[in-house]
Design an enzyme around this catalytic site. Structure first.
Site, PDB file in Angstrom:
ATOM      1  N   ALA A  60      51.626  51.750  38.778  1.00 41.66           N
ATOM      2  CA  ALA A  60      51.257  52.316  40.080  1.00 41.66           C
ATOM      3  C   ALA A  60      50.498  53.626  39.904  1.00 41.66           C
ATOM      4  CB  ALA A  60      52.510  52.525  40.938  1.00 41.66           C
ATOM      5  N   CYS A  61      51.202  54.675  39.548  1.00 41.07           N
ATOM      6  CA  CYS A  61      50.605  56.019  39.526  1.00 41.07           C
ATOM      7  C   CYS A  61      49.561  56.203  38.432  1.00 41.07           C
ATOM      8  CB  CYS A  61      51.706  57.064  39.394  1.00 41.07           C
ATOM      9  SG  CYS A  61      52.878  56.984  40.763  1.00 41.07           S
ATOM     10  N   LEU A  62      49.508  55.275  37.475  1.00 43.56           N
ATOM     11  CA  LEU A  62      48.435  55.280  36.484  1.00 43.56           C
ATOM     12  C   LEU A  62      47.330  54.297  36.863  1.00 43.56           C
ATOM     13  CD1 LEU A  62      47.196  56.183  33.837  1.00 43.56           C
ATOM     14  CD2 LEU A  62      48.678  54.555  32.655  1.00 43.56           C
ATOM     15  N   PRO A  68      44.773  55.336  40.234  1.00 47.76           N
ATOM     16  CA  PRO A  68      43.692  56.301  40.020  1.00 47.76           C
ATOM     17  C   PRO A  68      42.739  55.889  38.906  1.00 47.76           C
ATOM     18  CG  PRO A  68      45.769  57.188  39.210  1.00 47.76           C
ATOM     19  CD  PRO A  68      46.091  55.937  39.960  1.00 47.76           C
ATOM     20  N   TRP A 111      54.496  55.767  37.012  1.00 48.57           N
ATOM     21  CA  TRP A 111      54.595  54.561  36.207  1.00 48.57           C
ATOM     22  C   TRP A 111      53.223  53.984  35.913  1.00 48.57           C
ATOM     23  CZ3 TRP A 111      57.875  52.859  40.836  1.00 48.57           C
ATOM     24  CH2 TRP A 111      59.152  53.422  40.769  1.00 48.57           C
TER      25      TRP A 111
END
Length: 199
Positions: free
Chosen positions: A124-126, A129, A121
């Site tokens: 979060a996951c974008l 990082p 998502w």
């Protein structure tokens, strides 16, 4: 009519096939089905077009999944695997892929400073990082219409947070035009046009 010379593609301030890498994080069935910030079919269509562009311009490509090897999650969607059949996704347990040693090593080994990031998502996951990459001195470009969050507000808030940290927001069409740059670059012009104007 004559085009200007092609600028040095490694030092160009814009994205080029020689200075950027493409990153795809967690495009897996459960993540796609949980997206509420945009139409899920449109999301898949846009990430596929973005991936086809990366393939066309031969960008170093890093794929990553979460919790596949431990059986808790399904592999990435087939639409991505079919475009990159020879790229093995880096599987991890971390929500923040930057904290996975193999993922971070792959970024460094790409030799590219401009990172075109996509992930599910957004919040979060974008975001995680992307923020870590900025801190380490990378330029990060997020393809806003090929990523999604669990709600519109989650997606939009994450984009604002990233932008405040220095992340550059682009669309997949802008990416296409930036990589092609000139219709006179005939080796890619036809497929560029097919991706741009095709279904």
């Amino acid at each position: 009519m004559k085009s200007n010379y092609i600028r040095d593609q490694k030092s160009d301030n814009l994205l080029t096939p020689k200075n950027s890498a493409f990153i795809v994080i967690d495009y897996q069935p459960v993540q796609v089905s949980s997206i509420k910030s945009m139409d899920q079919d449109e999301l898949v269509k846009n990430i596929v077009k973005t991936a086809k562009l990366a393939k066309l311009y031969k960008l170093p490509t890093i794929l990553s999944t979460v919790n596949v090897s431990n059986g808790q999650n399904k592999p990435q969607i087939k639409e991505i695997s079919e475009i990159f059949p020879d790229v093995l996704p880096i599987d991890r347990t971390t929500i923040n892929s930057w904290e996975d040693d193999d993922f971070h090593k792959a970024i460094v080994e790409s030799g590219r400073n401009k990172l075109i990031m996509t992930a599910l998502w957004t919040e979060a996951c974008l975001t995680f990082p992307a923020l870590d990459a900025i801190k380490e001195g990378y330029e990060v470009y997020v393809v806003v219409d090929a990523v999604g969050g669990t709600s519109k507000i989650a997606h939009e808030t994450a984009l604002r947070r990233m932008q405040q940290a220095g992340v550059k927001l682009i669309s997949w069409v802008q990416l296409a035009c930036e990589l092609q740059r000139d219709w006179n670059r005939t080796e890619t012009a036809r497929e560029f046009s097919q991706i741009l104007f095709g279904n």
